[in-house]
Design an enzyme around this catalytic site. Structure first.
Site, PDB file in Angstrom:
ATOM      1  N   TYR A 222      39.336  45.342  19.450  1.00 30.81           N
ATOM      2  CA  TYR A 222      38.429  44.207  19.281  1.00 30.81           C
ATOM      3  C   TYR A 222      38.046  43.892  17.841  1.00 30.81           C
ATOM      4  CZ  TYR A 222      38.153  45.029  24.244  1.00 30.81           C
ATOM      5  OH  TYR A 222      38.484  45.216  25.557  1.00 30.81           O
ATOM      6  N   ARG A 261      47.384  43.118  33.402  1.00 29.99           N
ATOM      7  CA  ARG A 261      48.048  43.506  32.150  1.00 29.99           C
ATOM      8  C   ARG A 261      48.229  45.019  32.163  1.00 29.99           C
ATOM      9  NH1 ARG A 261      44.507  43.891  28.069  1.00 29.99           N
ATOM     10  NH2 ARG A 261      45.167  46.058  27.815  1.00 29.99           N
ATOM     11  N   GLY A 282      41.155  41.000  28.425  1.00 31.79           N
ATOM     12  CA  GLY A 282      40.248  40.365  27.470  1.00 31.79           C
ATOM     13  C   GLY A 282      40.640  38.937  27.133  1.00 31.79           C
TER      14      GLY A 282
END
Length: 315
Positions: A222, A261, A282
């Protein structure tokens, strides 16, 4: 047949925040998804399930679909999905059972193995199990990966070497979960494959993740600049096909819907190993799913529209 949606007549409840350890990531995902959904022309109302008033609005608001951007416990593990089933509101992503299954790294391994998908050798430690580090080292080797069974975003994941380090990592991981997974460490390329669709899912281009740190940890996921995404991954056509097929098989084995995913390791001998499957990938500016979609010629707004269409088709 995929449902065709008119964004201008579709009111979306965008669910963000929540109460898991991944709340801040969820808020960031929500910002990215809100921008993409708005650009696509949807009516969007952002709600935080951690707020009881927002929960009431979710129930009474007359929404057409829920777009879930909640990561981790209570958002990705089937809890929220169960509530949405109770109120009859379609939602993106997998259902209650498959969400809970994919979130549990121990139980999902059983389904991977049944489907013929290679996964690293491991030992599971329950809350009352005695830790025998000698047995762990004898079975898995001196270098191991220690992780909580039901956390995401690499929370509480440790790559450690040696008896003392393994013992310490297990103790730290037990602060986050009652069940711990200890896996053999496999050195190799870190790959991830997004899959979209319901009954006839397809894999998007493979991404190779090149983290600045030793592995793709929470910060590398992130923090801008903390990892490099190579998409499409520089792999042979045959290896690409095999890993994409396995990602689709994982999607089917866990009975995922809409999107998933799966993360893989391609070792130095050319063998690949699945690590886990995420059912709510995400949606931040550094996230992998939007990157893979762009490589396939699908813009972020188009991707969000597709996920809503899959949700309505699932209903």
């Amino acid at each position: 047949m995929v449902a065709c949606v008119d964004p201008q007549h579709c009111h979306v409840a965008l669910l963000v925040g929540g109460i898991s350890g991944e709340r801040e990531v969820s808020l960031a995902s929500g910002e990215g998804a809100h921008q993409a959904l708005t650009e696509a022309g949807f009516q969007v109302t952002t709600l935080d399930p951690a707020d009881k008033d927002d929960l009431k609005t979710l129930i009474d608001g007359g929404f057409d679909v829920a777009f879930i951007c909640l990561h981790g416990k209570y958002g990705e593990d089937g809890t929220l999905q169960g509530m949405l089933e109770m109120i009859g509101l379609p939602y993106i992503g997998s259902g209650v059972w498959s969400s809970a299954l994919a979130m549990d790294k121990v139980k999902s391994k059983v389904f991977y193995q049944a489907a013929g998908i290679s996964t690293p050798p491991s030992i599971t430690l329950g809350v009352n199990d005695t830790v025998d580090v000698e047995e762990i080292v004898g079975s898995l080797g001196e270098r191991c990966v220690v992780k909580p069974a039901t956390e995401g975003s690499a929370l509480g994941v440790f790559i450690v070497e040696g008896h003392d380090a393994i013992q310490e990592a297990i103790e730290k991981a037990r602060e986050l979960d009652n069940e711990i997974l200890v896996e053999r460490y496999i050195k190799g390329k870190e790959l991830t494959v997004a899959v979209i669709g319901n009954d006839n899912p397809r894999a998007l281009p493979i991404i190779e993740i090149v983290p600045v740190n030793d592995f793709y940890d929470y910060g590398a996921k992130y923090k801008p600049g903390a990892s490099q995404h190579l998409c499409p991954a520089p792999l042979s056509e045959e290896t690409t096909r095999q890993i994409q097929n396995m990602a689709v098989q994982a999607h089917k084995a866990l009975e995922c819907a809409g999107v998933s995913r799966s993360d893989f390791i391609l070792d130095d001998e050319g063998d690949w190993w699945i690590l886990e499957t995420n059912t709510i990938p995400g949606m931040t500016g550094t996230s992998l799913l939007p990157d893979a979609a762009r490589a396939a010629g699908i813009s972020f707004p188009e991707l969000c529209t597709m996920l809503i269409e899959f949700a309505l088709e699932k209903k």
